[in-house]
Design an enzyme around this catalytic site. Structure first.
Site, PDB file in Angstrom:
ATOM      1  N   ASP A  23      47.430  40.570  38.622  1.00 27.70           N
ATOM      2  CA  ASP A  23      48.230  39.231  39.734  1.00 27.70           C
ATOM      3  C   ASP A  23      48.557  39.978  40.419  1.00 27.70           C
ATOM      4  OD1 ASP A  23      48.272  36.828  38.770  1.00 27.70           O
ATOM      5  OD2 ASP A  23      49.426  37.582  37.114  1.00 27.70           O
TER       6      ASP A  23
ATOM      7  N   GLN B 115      61.840  20.011  29.897  1.00 30.21           N
ATOM      8  CA  GLN B 115      62.806  20.474  29.389  1.00 30.21           C
ATOM      9  C   GLN B 115      63.136  21.497  28.732  1.00 30.21           C
ATOM     10  OE1 GLN B 115      64.141  16.520  28.177  1.00 30.21           O
ATOM     11  NE2 GLN B 115      63.408  15.249  29.546  1.00 30.21           N
TER      12      GLN B 115
ATOM     13  N   LYS C 214      65.019  12.810  36.062  1.00 32.70           N
ATOM     14  CA  LYS C 214      65.523  13.322  34.806  1.00 32.70           C
ATOM     15  C   LYS C 214      65.624  15.352  34.829  1.00 32.70           C
ATOM     16  CE  LYS C 214      63.609  11.307  30.829  1.00 32.70           C
ATOM     17  NZ  LYS C 214      62.168  10.247  30.498  1.00 32.70           N
TER      18      LYS C 214
ATOM     19  N   CYS D 137      30.161  49.832  42.267  1.00 30.60           N
ATOM     20  CA  CYS D 137      30.222  50.960  41.217  1.00 30.60           C
ATOM     21  C   CYS D 137      28.956  50.725  39.991  1.00 30.60           C
ATOM     22  CB  CYS D 137      30.848  49.981  40.475  1.00 30.60           C
ATOM     23  SG  CYS D 137      31.844  51.974  40.208  1.00 30.60           S
TER      24      CYS D 137
ATOM     25  N   HIS E 202      35.484  49.860  44.937  1.00 28.48           N
ATOM     26  CA  HIS E 202      35.400  48.575  45.045  1.00 28.48           C
ATOM     27  C   HIS E 202      35.773  47.856  45.790  1.00 28.48           C
ATOM     28  CE1 HIS E 202      34.340  48.479  41.016  1.00 28.48           C
ATOM     29  NE2 HIS E 202      35.137  49.686  40.107  1.00 28.48           N
TER      30      HIS E 202
ATOM     31  N   GLU F  13      35.682  45.097  47.069  1.00 28.72           N
ATOM     32  CA  GLU F  13      36.334  43.298  46.301  1.00 28.72           C
ATOM     33  C   GLU F  13      37.846  43.676  46.540  1.00 28.72           C
ATOM     34  OE1 GLU F  13      34.637  45.446  44.765  1.00 28.72           O
ATOM     35  OE2 GLU F  13      35.332  45.047  42.839  1.00 28.72           O
TER      36      GLU F  13
HETATM   37  N1  GLN Z   1      30.949  52.862  33.526  1.00 31.45           N
HETATM   38  C1  GLN Z   1      30.879  53.478  34.958  1.00 31.45           C
HETATM   39  C2  GLN Z   1      31.213  54.609  35.081  1.00 31.45           C
HETATM   40  O1  GLN Z   1      32.553  54.912  34.977  1.00 31.45           O
HETATM   41  C3  GLN Z   1      30.912  52.114  36.553  1.00 31.45           C
HETATM   42  C4  GLN Z   1      32.411  51.829  36.553  1.00 31.45           C
HETATM   43  C5  GLN Z   1      32.578  50.353  37.285  1.00 31.45           C
HETATM   44  O2  GLN Z   1      31.746  50.159  37.526  1.00 31.45           O
HETATM   45  N2  GLN Z   1      33.962  50.355  37.509  1.00 31.45           N
HETATM   46  O3  GLN Z   1      31.467  55.631  36.266  1.00 31.45           O
END
Ligand code: GLN
Length: 542
Positions: free
Chosen positions: A71, A191, A222, A380, A514, A516
């Site tokens: 989240d 409710q 309601k 990764c 990462h 993303e």
């Molecule tokens: N398993 C791999 C590592 O620990 C890649 C980890 C991942 O993709 N976040 O390096």
């Protein structure tokens, strides 16, 4: 002291409380207020870092290296406010802090109890590490009625009293289901849920009702009557086509006005242009691409939440609709199965992952992308597998592998035992605890001049978030560069390879971090914009 909005959920789980909190944060921002969003998770894990992605969904990593609930990803994507370690806590964390203090004798011989010691620790967390935010939105995980949530509900009840009504607002998210046999929307679960909340001493100020159909006045009255709130505080949260429609939809229902009224704030004109632009880009794409995501947690799409959103953002940047095909890598066994799966695919993405299962399928997918010059993004684990693929199939280092899968005579990817963080040397060994021991959070990375990534980022130094225990082995740099795989991003000390790219492929990039996690609909991450742009170009060729 900021204004606190406590968000609870009832009736069923998966109602999208995180999204509701994030969208509410966004509309408050559009009125010029600053916000901070926090999540209190009732489960006993100290953090979600050790939880299976197929059970709990993605682990969202913050710049300051916390492994948090997904989240927090919604919060960041909707508000652009970078989440911090101090924005997510679990019962496990609270209890382990309380017990550590008890062991140290900090409670001076007192009997340690849920009330007041655990509830005090929760309250301290809620009000800690705040700046000059106008609003703090605090989401309580789980569903009202769960045993685990009780200390959290008690803590926010107490805070409501201590800070006063003018500084706190309780918002309860429920479901108003449509019952086909009766042909109407039913208010009874709402409710009951509010009754449950009232039984722990919390009276909601606003009830936000998830529904698939417009709630008629009769039902709204309601709910207002039974929940003891004014009718305008019963807010309809109609199912939306895209999650990015939600801020505008909430604004239309008057949610932000009700909240401003509650806190006695003078209405400010909201600036919602950016959300109109985002929703219009999603609804009126000029092109379309098909992207295959080859992973092993495909049974629960929440495992790749930020990734799926970042791909949508890449689409927004290119005015292109992005269709995702989720492929379980363990189903990729040979060239024939690959050809069938990748027909009409314009880009292949191998995301992060852990463990050997499914890794050979990922390597086959990467080989396919390399040989067929299909745009490829490896994230990764995806980068690590791309390097193993290059080593085995191009550099002919036949035993190339990762020590993550056991002993290996050519460890092209190996355990990361030492690295530098803020001028300190961090050390790890294979004996360490699994929880919280990875290389986590934002690290600096230097891009080679003239590389594809440098042109994509349009700068030479970047900061990206990491979560990994293994790393591409620098010893193989020369062998791999000789076959065209460039190490185009490195840690500042030049030891840790962070990005690889082929110089003889139109768009093939592997990143150890990462990207993303930092993408937003109003600020798509350059790697995702670049990847979708390349996929679009490729779609025009085939
Ligand atoms: N398993 C791999 C590592 O620990 C890649 C980890 C991942 O993709 N976040 O390096």
């Amino acid at each position: 002291m900021p204004n606190f909005i406590f968000i609870t959920g009832g009736v069923v789980s998966s109602l999208g409380k995180g999204l509701a909190s994030a969208a509410l944060g966004a509309i408050l921002q559009s009125r010029g207020y600053t916000v901070r969003l926090r999540k209190l998770d009732p489960y006993l894990n100290v953090d979600p870092g050790t939880m299976s992605p197929t059970q709990h969904g993605e682990v969202f990593v913050t710049d300051d290296g916390a492994e948090t609930d997904l989240d927090l990803g919604h919060y960041e994507r909707f508000t652009g406010v970078a989440a911090r370690k101090t924005d997510n806590v679990t019962s496990g964390q609270i209890y382990s802090d309380v017990i550590a203090k008890e062991r140290k004798g900090d409670y001076l011989g007192a009997t340690i109890q849920v009330i007041p010691h655990v509830t005090n620790a929760i309250k301290d967390f809620i009000v800690s590490d705040l700046g000059k935010e106008d609003f703090v939105l605090c989401e309580i995980g789980g569903t009202v009625g769960d045993i685990e949530s009780l200390p959290f509900l008690e803590a926010i009840r107490q805070l409501g009293n201590e800070l006063g009504k003018q500084n706190t607002c309780f918002l309860h998210l429920t479901l108003v289901p449509f019952i086909a046999a009766a042909g109407e929307l039913k208010t009874k679960p709402t409710q009951h849920s509010v009754k449950e909340l009232q039984s722990v001493g919390i009276r909601p100020d606003i009830v936000l009702c998830r529904t698939e159909a417009t709630i008629p006045d009769e039902q709204r009255n309601k709910i207002a009557l039974f929940c003891n709130i004014p009718q305008n505080a019963v807010i309809e949260a109609l199912d939306a086509e895209s999650i990015y429609d939600v801020p505008l939809a909430y604004h239309k229902t008057g949610l932000d006005s009700v909240i401003c009224d509650h806190f006695g704030l003078k209405p400010r004109e909201p600036k919602l242009k950016i959300w109109h632009e985002i929703t219009s880009a999603i609804k009126n794409p000029e092109g379309q691409v098909k992207i295959a995501v080859v992973g092993k947690y495909t049974s629960l799409i929440d495992s790749y939440k930020s990734l799926a959103e970042a791909l949508v953002h890449g689409g927004i940047a290119n005015n292109t609709k992005v269709d995702l095909t989720w492929i379980d890598s363990s189903e990729l066994l040979n060239d024939e199965s690959l050809k069938a799966k990748f027909e009409n695919i314009h880009g292949i993405l191998v995301p992060g992952g852990f463990g050997e299962r499914g890794s050979e399928g990922k390597i086959l997918a990467i080989k396919f992308a390399r040989e067929h010059k299909i745009p490829f993004l490896g994230i990764c684990f995806g980068m690590q597998m791309a390097v193993i693929e290059a080593a085995r199939n191009v550099a002919l280092i036949l035993n190339a592998g990762s020590t993550e899968f056991g002993q290996c005579s050519s460890p092209v990817v190996g355990l990361l035992t030492e690295w530098i963080k803020d001028d300190n040397i961090i050390k790890r060994s294979s004996e360490d605890d699994l929880g919280g021991s990875m290389r986590l959070g934002a690290y600096e990375c230097h891009l080679s001049s003239g590389s594809l990534v440098e042109s994509i980022y349009n700068k030479g130094i970047i900061f990206e978030r990491h979560r990994h225990r293994y790393e591409v082995n620098i010893e193989y740099k020369e062998d791999l560069q000789n076959i065209g795989l460039q190490f185009s991003g490195m840690s500042p000390d030049g030891i840790l390879p962070e990005i690889v790219e082929y110089n003889n492929h139109p768009w093939f990039i592997g990143v150890q971090f990462h990207p993303e996690l930092k993408s937003k609909p109003f600020d798509p991450h350059p790697l995702f914009s670049g990847f979708i742009g390349a996929a679009f170009k490729y779609s025009r060729l085939v």
